[in-house]
Design a protein around this motif. Structure first.
Motif, PDB file in Angstrom:
ATOM      1  N   SER A 100      71.221  41.029  30.830  1.00 45.76           N
ATOM      2  CA  SER A 100      72.313  41.011  31.805  1.00 45.76           C
ATOM      3  C   SER A 100      71.771  41.037  33.237  1.00 45.76           C
ATOM      4  N   GLN A 101      70.763  41.850  33.475  1.00 40.88           N
ATOM      5  CA  GLN A 101      70.158  41.917  34.807  1.00 40.88           C
ATOM      6  C   GLN A 101      69.533  40.582  35.187  1.00 40.88           C
ATOM      7  N   TRP A 102      68.841  39.942  34.228  1.00 39.35           N
ATOM      8  CA  TRP A 102      68.220  38.648  34.491  1.00 39.35           C
ATOM      9  C   TRP A 102      69.283  37.601  34.811  1.00 39.35           C
ATOM     10  N   LEU A 103      70.382  37.605  34.042  1.00 42.90           N
ATOM     11  CA  LEU A 103      71.448  36.640  34.295  1.00 42.90           C
ATOM     12  C   LEU A 103      72.077  36.860  35.669  1.00 42.90           C
ATOM     13  N   THR A 104      72.294  38.110  36.036  1.00 41.57           N
ATOM     14  CA  THR A 104      72.874  38.431  37.345  1.00 41.57           C
ATOM     15  C   THR A 104      71.952  37.976  38.470  1.00 41.57           C
ATOM     16  N   PHE A 133      74.454  34.007  37.166  1.00 39.50           N
ATOM     17  CA  PHE A 133      75.355  33.691  36.061  1.00 39.50           C
ATOM     18  C   PHE A 133      76.424  34.767  35.922  1.00 39.50           C
ATOM     19  N   GLU A 134      77.694  34.351  36.056  1.00 37.10           N
ATOM     20  CA  GLU A 134      78.806  35.293  35.979  1.00 37.10           C
ATOM     21  C   GLU A 134      79.024  35.749  34.543  1.00 37.10           C
ATOM     22  N   HIS A 135      79.120  37.048  34.373  1.00 43.98           N
ATOM     23  CA  HIS A 135      79.394  37.637  33.068  1.00 43.98           C
ATOM     24  C   HIS A 135      79.732  39.103  33.259  1.00 43.98           C
ATOM     25  N   GLU A 136      80.098  39.745  32.173  1.00 40.68           N
ATOM     26  CA  GLU A 136      80.365  41.179  32.203  1.00 40.68           C
ATOM     27  C   GLU A 136      79.547  41.818  31.091  1.00 40.68           C
ATOM     28  N   ALA A 137      78.850  42.875  31.397  1.00 43.83           N
ATOM     29  CA  ALA A 137      78.090  43.602  30.381  1.00 43.83           C
ATOM     30  C   ALA A 137      79.033  44.560  29.669  1.00 43.83           C
ATOM     31  N   LEU A 138      79.105  44.438  28.344  1.00 46.57           N
ATOM     32  CA  LEU A 138      79.892  45.357  27.530  1.00 46.57           C
ATOM     33  C   LEU A 138      78.945  46.405  26.956  1.00 46.57           C
ATOM     34  N   ALA A 139      79.491  47.456  26.401  1.00 48.08           N
ATOM     35  CA  ALA A 139      78.652  48.500  25.805  1.00 48.08           C
ATOM     36  C   ALA A 139      77.838  47.913  24.654  1.00 48.08           C
ATOM     37  N   ALA A 140      76.584  48.319  24.551  1.00 41.04           N
ATOM     38  CA  ALA A 140      75.710  47.843  23.467  1.00 41.04           C
ATOM     39  C   ALA A 140      76.246  48.337  22.129  1.00 41.04           C
ATOM     40  N   ASP A 141      75.883  47.626  21.056  1.00 39.22           N
ATOM     41  CA  ASP A 141      76.331  48.060  19.734  1.00 39.22           C
ATOM     42  C   ASP A 141      75.504  49.250  19.250  1.00 39.22           C
ATOM     43  N   ASN A 142      75.754  49.703  18.033  1.00 38.02           N
ATOM     44  CA  ASN A 142      75.073  50.901  17.525  1.00 38.02           C
ATOM     45  C   ASN A 142      73.571  50.707  17.334  1.00 38.02           C
ATOM     46  N   GLY A 193      71.802  49.007  19.599  1.00 45.80           N
ATOM     47  CA  GLY A 193      71.267  48.796  20.939  1.00 45.80           C
ATOM     48  C   GLY A 193      71.243  47.344  21.387  1.00 45.80           C
ATOM     49  N   VAL A 194      71.892  46.456  20.649  1.00 48.78           N
ATOM     50  CA  VAL A 194      71.926  45.044  21.027  1.00 48.78           C
ATOM     51  C   VAL A 194      72.897  44.875  22.190  1.00 48.78           C
ATOM     52  N   GLU A 195      72.423  44.225  23.249  1.00 50.87           N
ATOM     53  CA  GLU A 195      73.254  43.964  24.425  1.00 50.87           C
ATOM     54  C   GLU A 195      74.408  43.047  24.051  1.00 50.87           C
ATOM     55  N   ILE A 196      75.584  43.315  24.611  1.00 53.85           N
ATOM     56  CA  ILE A 196      76.748  42.464  24.399  1.00 53.85           C
ATOM     57  C   ILE A 196      77.233  41.991  25.761  1.00 53.85           C
ATOM     58  N   LEU A 197      77.361  40.678  25.902  1.00 56.01           N
ATOM     59  CA  LEU A 197      77.774  40.072  27.165  1.00 56.01           C
ATOM     60  C   LEU A 197      79.104  39.362  26.976  1.00 56.01           C
ATOM     61  N   LYS A 198      80.012  39.560  27.911  1.00 59.37           N
ATOM     62  CA  LYS A 198      81.301  38.863  27.902  1.00 59.37           C
ATOM     63  C   LYS A 198      81.230  37.760  28.937  1.00 59.37           C
ATOM     64  N   VAL A 199      81.579  36.546  28.522  1.00 59.62           N
ATOM     65  CA  VAL A 199      81.517  35.405  29.432  1.00 59.62           C
ATOM     66  C   VAL A 199      82.821  34.613  29.322  1.00 59.62           C
ATOM     67  N   ASP A 200      83.273  34.070  30.453  1.00 63.07           N
ATOM     68  CA  ASP A 200      84.444  33.202  30.438  1.00 63.07           C
ATOM     69  C   ASP A 200      84.064  31.880  29.812  1.00 63.07           C
ATOM     70  N   ARG A 201      85.025  31.243  29.161  1.00 65.78           N
ATOM     71  CA  ARG A 201      84.712  30.009  28.423  1.00 65.78           C
ATOM     72  C   ARG A 201      84.171  28.897  29.311  1.00 65.78           C
ATOM     73  N   GLU A 202      84.592  28.855  30.587  1.00 61.91           N
ATOM     74  CA  GLU A 202      84.092  27.788  31.456  1.00 61.91           C
ATOM     75  C   GLU A 202      82.621  27.985  31.826  1.00 61.91           C
ATOM     76  N   PHE A 203      82.086  29.191  31.614  1.00 62.28           N
ATOM     77  CA  PHE A 203      80.679  29.452  31.931  1.00 62.28           C
ATOM     78  C   PHE A 203      79.808  29.548  30.670  1.00 62.28           C
ATOM     79  N   LEU A 204      80.387  29.297  29.502  1.00 59.82           N
ATOM     80  CA  LEU A 204      79.622  29.444  28.251  1.00 59.82           C
ATOM     81  C   LEU A 204      78.433  28.491  28.186  1.00 59.82           C
ATOM     82  N   ILE A 205      78.623  27.230  28.502  1.00 57.37           N
ATOM     83  CA  ILE A 205      77.523  26.258  28.386  1.00 57.37           C
ATOM     84  C   ILE A 205      76.412  26.540  29.401  1.00 57.37           C
ATOM     85  N   PRO A 206      76.719  26.756  30.687  1.00 57.02           N
ATOM     86  CA  PRO A 206      75.609  27.087  31.608  1.00 57.02           C
ATOM     87  C   PRO A 206      74.872  28.362  31.201  1.00 57.02           C
TER      88      PRO A 206
END
Length: 167
Positions: free
Chosen positions: A15-19, A23-32, A34-47
């Motif tokens: 997430s830090q590297w993308l920021t 690259f626009e996104h939102e960092a969500l809480a990691a799973d159990n 520790g895998v990072e979860i990123l939320k992205v809008d559909r218009e930014f999925l391909i980039p």
């Protein structure tokens, strides 16, 4: 529950590297695990997907979808991994795209990760998410003439007749 929603999520390495690279996104809480979860809008999925591939996420382990509930969003999920020679624990990241059920369209990542082929078709077949740009988006589990999307939580099963006294 309110405390969990208002908790500040610390951005992970990806997430830090993308920021840093714009690259626009939102960092969500990691799973159990520790895998990072990123939320992205559909218009930014391909980039973003292209950037993640260039960053080393060369393997799409899984693409799936789920329904948050009647009247809520559908979610397309991509679980990515960095595979390298002699890697004992590859780096992983999960990308989520929240899609309005009234307009369930999202770009296909097939042209970045070929593993998306059948997985996007299954998500289309079960949830009705249209993966724009997919080379062969058609039903894979249900009959071509099936009406509706069976795994949506607001799906109403068609009438069917059960065999009686089959034994």
């Amino acid at each position: 529950m309110a405390e969990q929603e208002s908790a500040i999520v610390e951005a992970g390495k990806v997430s830090q590297w993308l920021t840093q690279n714009g690259f626009e996104h939102e960092a969500l809480a990691a799973d159990n695990l520790g895998v990072e979860i990123l939320k992205v809008d559909r218009e930014f999925l391909i980039p973003m997907s292209t950037a993640l591939y260039a960053y080393g996420f060369n393997y799409m382990q899984c693409q799936c979808a789920y329904d948050q509930g009647p009247g809520q969003d559908l979610v397309s999920v991509y679980h990515l991994a960095k595979l390298t020679d002699n890697a004992s624990k590859p780096e992983e990241v999960r990308v989520k795209v929240f899609i309005p059920r009234e307009d369930p369209r999202v770009p296909s990542v097939y042209w970045i990760w070929k593993a998306a082929d059948f997985q996007e078709r299954e998500s289309y077949d079960m949830y009705g998410i249209v993966y724009e740009g997919h080379p062969n988006l058609k039903r894979i589990l249900m009959n071509e003439d099936w009406v509706g999307w069976p795994l949506r939580k607001d799906y109403i099963s068609p009438d069917f007749y059960e065999l009686q006294d089959a034994y």
